[in-house]
Design a protein around this motif. Structure first.
Motif, mmCIF file in Angstrom:
data_model
loop_
_atom_site.group_PDB
_atom_site.id
_atom_site.type_symbol
_atom_site.label_atom_id
_atom_site.label_comp_id
_atom_site.label_asym_id
_atom_site.label_seq_id
_atom_site.Cartn_x
_atom_site.Cartn_y
_atom_site.Cartn_z
ATOM 1 N N ILE A 107 0.836 -1.202 0.000
ATOM 2 C CA ILE A 107 0.000 0.000 0.000
ATOM 3 C C ILE A 107 0.869 1.250 0.000
ATOM 4 C CG2 ILE A 107 -1.645 1.335 1.370
ATOM 5 C CD1 ILE A 107 -2.928 -1.293 2.207
ATOM 6 N N LEU A 108 1.905 1.278 0.834
ATOM 7 C CA LEU A 108 2.800 2.433 0.872
ATOM 8 C C LEU A 108 3.499 2.634 -0.475
ATOM 9 C CD1 LEU A 108 4.439 2.022 4.400
ATOM 10 C CD2 LEU A 108 2.693 3.678 3.714
ATOM 11 N N PHE A 109 3.919 1.537 -1.078
ATOM 12 C CA PHE A 109 4.586 1.617 -2.375
ATOM 13 C C PHE A 109 3.628 2.133 -3.445
ATOM 14 C CE2 PHE A 109 5.997 -0.148 -6.423
ATOM 15 C CZ PHE A 109 7.348 0.161 -6.425
ATOM 16 N N ASN A 110 2.409 1.601 -3.459
ATOM 17 C CA ASN A 110 1.432 2.024 -4.461
ATOM 18 C C ASN A 110 1.040 3.486 -4.284
ATOM 19 O OD1 ASN A 110 1.385 -0.495 -5.643
ATOM 20 N ND2 ASN A 110 -0.440 -1.182 -4.572
ATOM 21 N N VAL A 111 0.827 3.912 -3.045
ATOM 22 C CA VAL A 111 0.465 5.309 -2.792
ATOM 23 C C VAL A 111 1.577 6.238 -3.267
ATOM 24 C CG1 VAL A 111 0.059 7.018 -0.974
ATOM 25 C CG2 VAL A 111 -1.129 4.829 -0.906
ATOM 26 N N SER A 112 2.823 5.888 -2.959
ATOM 27 C CA SER A 112 3.952 6.724 -3.378
ATOM 28 C C SER A 112 4.072 6.780 -4.888
ATOM 29 C CB SER A 112 5.251 6.189 -2.764
ATOM 30 O OG SER A 112 5.189 6.179 -1.355
ATOM 31 N N SER A 113 3.906 5.631 -5.551
ATOM 32 C CA SER A 113 4.017 5.622 -7.009
ATOM 33 C C SER A 113 2.930 6.463 -7.659
ATOM 34 C CB SER A 113 3.944 4.182 -7.528
ATOM 35 O OG SER A 113 2.668 3.611 -7.292
ATOM 36 N N LEU A 114 1.717 6.388 -7.126
ATOM 37 C CA LEU A 114 0.629 7.195 -7.688
ATOM 38 C C LEU A 114 0.868 8.684 -7.466
ATOM 39 C CD1 LEU A 114 -2.470 5.047 -6.653
ATOM 40 C CD2 LEU A 114 -1.597 5.382 -8.958
ATOM 41 N N VAL A 115 1.349 9.042 -6.286
ATOM 42 C CA VAL A 115 1.619 10.457 -5.996
ATOM 43 C C VAL A 115 2.701 10.986 -6.926
ATOM 44 C CG1 VAL A 115 2.581 12.036 -4.277
ATOM 45 C CG2 VAL A 115 0.838 10.381 -3.609
ATOM 46 N N PHE A 160 -6.919 1.226 -2.050
ATOM 47 C CA PHE A 160 -7.871 0.552 -1.175
ATOM 48 C C PHE A 160 -8.138 -0.875 -1.619
ATOM 49 C CE2 PHE A 160 -12.223 -0.100 0.571
ATOM 50 C CZ PHE A 160 -11.921 0.097 1.904
ATOM 51 N N SER A 161 -7.948 -1.148 -2.926
ATOM 52 C CA SER A 161 -8.155 -2.512 -3.416
ATOM 53 C C SER A 161 -7.188 -3.490 -2.762
ATOM 54 C CB SER A 161 -7.993 -2.555 -4.937
ATOM 55 O OG SER A 161 -6.701 -2.094 -5.306
ATOM 56 N N SER A 162 -5.951 -3.034 -2.495
ATOM 57 C CA SER A 162 -4.981 -3.894 -1.811
ATOM 58 C C SER A 162 -5.421 -4.158 -0.375
ATOM 59 C CB SER A 162 -3.602 -3.222 -1.818
ATOM 60 O OG SER A 162 -3.162 -3.014 -3.126
ATOM 61 N N LEU A 163 -6.006 -3.143 0.261
ATOM 62 C CA LEU A 163 -6.487 -3.328 1.626
ATOM 63 C C LEU A 163 -7.648 -4.319 1.659
ATOM 64 C CD1 LEU A 163 -6.339 -2.484 4.588
ATOM 65 C CD2 LEU A 163 -7.884 -0.596 4.065
ATOM 66 N N ALA A 189 -4.178 -4.765 -12.493
ATOM 67 C CA ALA A 189 -4.741 -4.137 -13.686
ATOM 68 C C ALA A 189 -5.232 -2.725 -13.378
ATOM 69 C CB ALA A 189 -5.892 -4.985 -14.236
ATOM 70 N N ILE A 190 -5.837 -2.547 -12.190
ATOM 71 C CA ILE A 190 -6.288 -1.211 -11.783
ATOM 72 C C ILE A 190 -5.100 -0.274 -11.634
ATOM 73 C CG2 ILE A 190 -7.364 0.086 -9.902
ATOM 74 C CD1 ILE A 190 -9.165 -2.341 -9.433
ATOM 75 N N MET A 191 -4.026 -0.761 -10.983
ATOM 76 C CA MET A 191 -2.832 0.064 -10.809
ATOM 77 C C MET A 191 -2.199 0.390 -12.151
ATOM 78 S SD MET A 191 -2.122 1.063 -7.768
ATOM 79 C CE MET A 191 -0.437 1.530 -8.122
ATOM 80 N N MET A 192 -2.190 -0.565 -13.070
ATOM 81 C CA MET A 192 -1.602 -0.336 -14.381
ATOM 82 C C MET A 192 -2.355 0.747 -15.140
ATOM 83 S SD MET A 192 0.584 -1.101 -16.752
ATOM 84 C CE MET A 192 0.703 -0.787 -18.510
#
Length: 333
Positions: A107-115, A160-163, A189-192
């Motif tokens: 989650i931390l990694f995904n949030v940082s990448s999106l930001v 949130f999908s990961s959570l 797929a959502i993250m991509m």
């Protein structure tokens, strides 16, 4: 970060040797990152945030976005040592898809990448607005600060999908509907799509508009209130660098989405190659938190002056320097 526990004594020696070679290469790259890139990225990201926040009056619209990227870079710096030297690297299977540690770091990694991706995207769009309509205040520092708040909120909601994936792995025996949500391929797929495809389209559109408007010189180009021309070079460099470093990671997400869950590969050498490329792409993604602040430090002409003022202020203490030059407030467009 790497282990060859997938193989046993009955497997082909060549396949096992290939796995060990991949592990050695990845270990060398990981140690180089942790010894050189990690401390540099940590220091420069923290320095970028402190210097700009201590000179809020002189901050411009790009500065706000780069501060936002630096904060996300600090989060990546916090995740990197745990990922590279964590239990998975020592062959203790805690970095697993159903474990709390994995979900938290993911989650931390995904949030940082999106930001990082969306801050870079909106920086390019706002820079075009500032060049095309310099007196509208649409790309002002005030608006940018509020936009960055929405970026962090949107990144958390997207992750949130990961959570949900984590929660359903613990209550799936009680709630039948959760079995339909245990699909990491759908989360990838959502993250991509949200984390890469949408920003890539927006950035290409913004860069096309910026290059087009640069060919049409107008009297507004001489306006003293416009951003420094060096910001254009910094913008192009940062956008290109972010997409070069993050493209391999999102490509592996696409491969994972199309191929299915880990462990479904027809052959172990093929699985080893995929995991090696996946870990190498994550290492490139972590390195983005080092490259961006270094480029900002070298290409932003105002950063050194802000740093000097901060050092003088710290040296003089609370009383202030008697001969400190007055800070000229920039007209923020």
């Amino acid at each position: 970060m790497w282990s060859c526990m997938l193989y046993n004594e009955t497997d082909d020696h060549v396949d096992h040797q290939l796995c060990q070679d991949f592990g050695l290469i990845l270990s060398v790259f990981s140690l180089i990152y942790l010894i050189i890139c990690f401390p540099i990225g940590l220091c420069y990201n923290a320095l970028l945030v402190v210097v700009n926040l201590s000179n809020k009056v002189s901050m411009t619209m790009p500065d706000v976005y780069f501060v936002n990227i630096a904060i996300a870079g600090l989060v990546l710096n916090a995740v990197a040592p745990i990922e590279l030297l964590g239990p998975g690297y020592t062959r203790w299977p805690v970095w697993d898809y159903n474990n709390e540690v994995y979900i938290t770091l993911l989650i931390l990694f995904n949030v940082s990448s999106l930001v990082i991706m969306y801050s870079t995207t909106l920086l390019s769009l706002d820079y075009y607005i500032e060049r095309a309509l310099p007196r509208t205040y649409m790309s002002s520092v005030y608006n940018t600060k509020h936009v960055c708040g929405f970026i962090w909120g949107g990144a958390v909601l997207t992750s949130f999908s990961s959570l949900l994936f984590y929660v359903c792995n613990h209550v799936s025996t009680k709630i039948v509907e959760c079995s339909k949500m245990q699909n990491k391929e759908a989360a990838d797929a959502i993250m991509m799509f949200i984390g890469y495809v949408v920003p890539a389209v927006a950035v290409l559109y913004a860069l096309a508009l910026i290059l087009r408007i640069r060919k049409e010189a107008t009297p507004l180009d001489q306006d003293s209130s416009r951003l420094d021309p060096s910001i254009h070079q910094l913008l192009l460099a940062s956008v290109c660098t972010q997409f070069v470093l993050w493209t391999p990671y999102y490509t592996t997400l696409l491969v994972h989405t199309l191929s299915g869950a880990p462990g479904t590969y027809p052959s172990k050498p093929r699985a080893s190659t995929y995991y090696f490329l996946r870990r190498l792409s994550e290492l490139l993604a972590f390195s983005s938190s080092t490259v961006t602040p270094l480029m900002y430090r070298q290409m932003n002409k105002n950063f050194s002056h802000k740093l000097q003022r901060l050092l003088r202020r710290l040296h003089c203490g609370k009383q202030g320097c008697a001969h400190e030059p007055s800070v000229v407030q920039q007209v923020v467009t």
